[in-house]
Design a protein around this motif. Sequence first.
Motif, PDB file in Angstrom:
ATOM      1  N   VAL A  33      41.080  40.210  39.945  1.00 15.81           N
ATOM      2  CA  VAL A  33      39.677  39.809  40.106  1.00 15.81           C
ATOM      3  C   VAL A  33      39.600  38.334  40.500  1.00 15.81           C
ATOM      4  N   THR A  34      38.908  38.072  41.596  1.00 13.11           N
ATOM      5  CA  THR A  34      38.738  36.714  42.102  1.00 13.11           C
ATOM      6  C   THR A  34      37.340  36.200  41.767  1.00 13.11           C
ATOM      7  N   LEU A  35      37.276  35.004  41.223  1.00 11.85           N
ATOM      8  CA  LEU A  35      35.994  34.370  40.937  1.00 11.85           C
ATOM      9  C   LEU A  35      35.527  33.584  42.161  1.00 11.85           C
ATOM     10  N   ILE A  36      34.319  33.892  42.612  1.00 11.24           N
ATOM     11  CA  ILE A  36      33.652  33.111  43.653  1.00 11.24           C
ATOM     12  C   ILE A  36      32.501  32.377  42.982  1.00 11.24           C
ATOM     13  N   VAL A  37      32.472  31.071  43.077  1.00 11.79           N
ATOM     14  CA  VAL A  37      31.375  30.307  42.474  1.00 11.79           C
ATOM     15  C   VAL A  37      30.275  30.128  43.518  1.00 11.79           C
ATOM     16  N   GLY A 221      35.793  48.154  38.817  1.00 13.85           N
ATOM     17  CA  GLY A 221      36.805  47.918  39.833  1.00 13.85           C
ATOM     18  C   GLY A 221      36.527  46.816  40.829  1.00 13.85           C
ATOM     19  N   ALA A 222      35.528  45.971  40.574  1.00 12.44           N
ATOM     20  CA  ALA A 222      35.254  44.868  41.505  1.00 12.44           C
ATOM     21  C   ALA A 222      36.491  43.991  41.673  1.00 12.44           C
ATOM     22  N   THR A 223      36.725  43.579  42.899  1.00  7.58           N
ATOM     23  CA  THR A 223      37.838  42.661  43.170  1.00  7.58           C
ATOM     24  C   THR A 223      37.363  41.215  43.211  1.00  7.58           C
ATOM     25  N   HIS A 224      36.053  41.038  43.422  1.00  8.54           N
ATOM     26  CA  HIS A 224      35.453  39.704  43.501  1.00  8.54           C
ATOM     27  C   HIS A 224      34.133  39.705  42.747  1.00  8.54           C
TER      28      HIS A 224
END
Length: 239
Positions: A33-37, A221-224
């Motif tokens: 999982v990637t965090l996008i701010v 299942g979100a990747t972002h």
Amino acid sequence: MEDRKTELAANLATVEARIAAACAASGRDRGEVTLIVVTKTYPADDVRLLRELGVRQVAENRDQDAAPKAASCKDLSLIWHFVGQLQTNKVRSVVSYADVVQSVDRLKLVSALSAAAVRAEREPVCLIQVALDAESGARGSRGGVAPDGVEELAAAVAGAPGLRLGGLMTVAPLAGEYAGRPAAAFERLRDISSRLRADHPAATMVSAGMSADLEDAVTAGATHVRVGTAVLGDRPRLG
């Protein structure tokens, strides 16, 4: 500035703990999982502080704010996501800085993005924005294509010069059968994503979940995940 950096560091740590706990609870590896701010309405100074704190991926939703901010932060090696509804007259500007366009929702936009990308010699990743509320006829104002239109739009992106099909994006609906049910909405997105990957195996990105519902998105299942207020605080009022 140091006080702001301390505040952001604490908020990032809290969000990180939430993502890690959601991954653990659903049997997923944290690295999936990637965090996008989401830095919309916040100044470039905040973006610089976030980069010092290890954030590499940021998102904006208005080109008139994003373009100068991206230009002033060009030295930071960030990955810029455009997440707002995109008008064709803004495409050339957005393509100049956005590495990922998460709000592709119509064929006319695909054509405009492709032409601009080829002209600029760039290759943005494109996500199809899915409007889950369209299934119940309660189409909101957040944009997106109805689930039954995803296949056609994905094929257009995949065949367009200068573009790469990355996957899907959604925002939890405020109306229709999924209103107030983000977990169910994100499960529906997972189903649509599974069908998409049958024809486009590389389209693995699933961008879903924000400050209030990131756990539901991770479970589904979100990747972002796209997090703004939980990291940056209450948004400044726009004039």
